[in-house]
Enzyme design. Structure first.
Site, PDB file in Angstrom:
ATOM      1  CE  LYS A  23      -3.881  -2.259   2.335  1.00 58.20           C
ATOM      2  NZ  LYS A  23      -4.725  -2.273   3.563  1.00 58.20           N
TER       3      LYS A  23
ATOM      4  CE1 TYR B  51      -9.434  -2.918   0.677  1.00 57.81           C
ATOM      5  CE2 TYR B  51      -8.680  -0.991  -0.523  1.00 57.81           C
ATOM      6  CZ  TYR B  51      -8.411  -2.083   0.275  1.00 57.81           C
ATOM      7  OH  TYR B  51      -7.114  -2.348   0.681  1.00 57.81           O
TER       8      TYR B  51
ATOM      9  CG  PHE C  74     -13.070   1.782   7.698  1.00 60.30           C
ATOM     10  CD1 PHE C  74     -12.572   1.197   6.529  1.00 60.30           C
ATOM     11  CD2 PHE C  74     -13.800   0.989   8.572  1.00 60.30           C
ATOM     12  CE1 PHE C  74     -12.793  -0.138   6.234  1.00 60.30           C
ATOM     13  CE2 PHE C  74     -14.034  -0.358   8.277  1.00 60.30           C
ATOM     14  CZ  PHE C  74     -13.528  -0.918   7.110  1.00 60.30           C
TER      15      PHE C  74
ATOM     16  NE  ARG D 153      -6.249 -12.350   4.885  1.00 62.50           N
ATOM     17  CZ  ARG D 153      -6.844 -11.162   4.936  1.00 62.50           C
ATOM     18  NH1 ARG D 153      -6.640 -10.262   3.987  1.00 62.50           N
ATOM     19  NH2 ARG D 153      -7.631 -10.847   5.940  1.00 62.50           N
TER      20      ARG D 153
ATOM     21  CB  THR E 151      -7.474  -6.414   9.473  1.00 60.48           C
ATOM     22  OG1 THR E 151      -7.802  -7.520   8.639  1.00 60.48           O
ATOM     23  CG2 THR E 151      -7.869  -5.110   8.813  1.00 60.48           C
TER      24      THR E 151
ATOM     25  NE  ARG F  67      -2.300  -5.784   7.030  1.00 56.48           N
ATOM     26  CZ  ARG F  67      -3.436  -6.285   6.558  1.00 56.48           C
ATOM     27  NH1 ARG F  67      -4.069  -7.247   7.225  1.00 56.48           N
ATOM     28  NH2 ARG F  67      -3.950  -5.838   5.432  1.00 56.48           N
TER      29      ARG F  67
ATOM     30  CG  ASN G 156      -3.554  -2.468   7.040  1.00 51.72           C
ATOM     31  OD1 ASN G 156      -3.437  -1.954   5.929  1.00 51.72           O
ATOM     32  ND2 ASN G 156      -4.607  -3.182   7.394  1.00 51.72           N
TER      33      ASN G 156
ATOM     34  CG  HIS H  14      -4.895  -6.337  -0.486  1.00 48.55           C
ATOM     35  ND1 HIS H  14      -6.111  -6.450   0.148  1.00 48.55           N
ATOM     36  CD2 HIS H  14      -4.945  -7.173  -1.563  1.00 48.55           C
ATOM     37  CE1 HIS H  14      -6.875  -7.302  -0.528  1.00 48.55           C
ATOM     38  NE2 HIS H  14      -6.188  -7.761  -1.561  1.00 48.55           N
TER      39      HIS H  14
ATOM     40  CD  GLU I 111      -8.648  -8.968  -3.690  1.00 48.93           C
ATOM     41  OE1 GLU I 111      -9.393  -8.515  -2.813  1.00 48.93           O
ATOM     42  OE2 GLU I 111      -7.499  -9.409  -3.429  1.00 48.93           O
TER      43      GLU I 111
END
Ligand code: UDP
Ligand code: MG
Length: 182
Positions: free
Chosen positions: A41, A81, A89, A117, A123, A134, A144, A147, A158
């Protein structure tokens, strides 16, 4: 020997199989062709964490089959998203994701969706375990760093959203015997 990914056109974009047709090296070959989308990100790019993150996936044994640096278009972000658009948010999330370039990647390997993951961590960064991306590089859920797709089905969507067919490269590694029982 190489294989051709079959992209199915959907709404003008190719949808790729997260479990792509794959070479099998022997009778007990595990499914080593699962694919997932990982994206560094904007905060991760700004903080020069791209190399560190790539290093973790490479060292784990996953195979990079697609990568690009891009300023994410609003259309991709809103689709990506889509399920969160009613969350309070959401506007801040889109603003954050559009605040600078991201590095989008497709990684391939056995169980790569679930493993990614786990490597990425919770998250909420304050709950993410040390050793995860993270847990090592982020202190707050709103920044964070990374992704990763959360299921094989979501990964398929995706990858099709972020990558065109020609941007994914199918290539053979010669270390599969070290990585898998084949
Ligand atoms: N997010 C946020 N605040 C929250 C929950 C999520 O800013 O309370 C952001 C965060 O960047 C997160 C992203 O929204 O990574 C997507 O949320 P999701 O629940 O899908 O988490 P992820 O799959 O990224 O772990
Ligand atoms: Mg998610």
């Amino acid at each position: 020997m190489s294989f051709i990914l079959r992209g199915l056109l959907s709404g003008g974009r190719a949808v790729y199989r997260a479990r792509a047709p794959c070479l099998h090296y022997g009778s007990v070959a595990p499914d080593i062709c699962e694919r997932t989308l990982v994206a560094v990100k904007p905060d991760g790019v700004q903080r020069r964490l791209v190399g560190e993150i790539i290093k973790r996936f490479e060292k784990r044994g996953f195979k990079l089959v697609g990568m690009k640096l891009l300023q994410a278009p609003e259309g991709i972000l809103s689709e990506h998203y889509h399920d969160l658009q009613k969350k309070p948010f959401y506007p801040a999330l889109i603003h954050y994701m559009a605040s600078g370039p991201v590095v989008a990647m497709v990684w391939e390997g056995h169980n790569v969706v679930k493993s990614s993951r786990l490597m990425v961590g919770e998250t909420d960064s304050s709950q993410a375990k040390p050793g995860t991306v993270r847990g090592d590089f982020s202190v707050h859920i709103s920044r964070n760093v990374i992704h990763a797709s959360d299921s094989v089905e979501v990964a398929e969507k995706e990858i099709g959203l972020w990558f065109h067919r020609a941007e994914l490269v199918s290539w053979e590694t010669n270390d599969h015997i070290d990585l898998y029982q084949v």
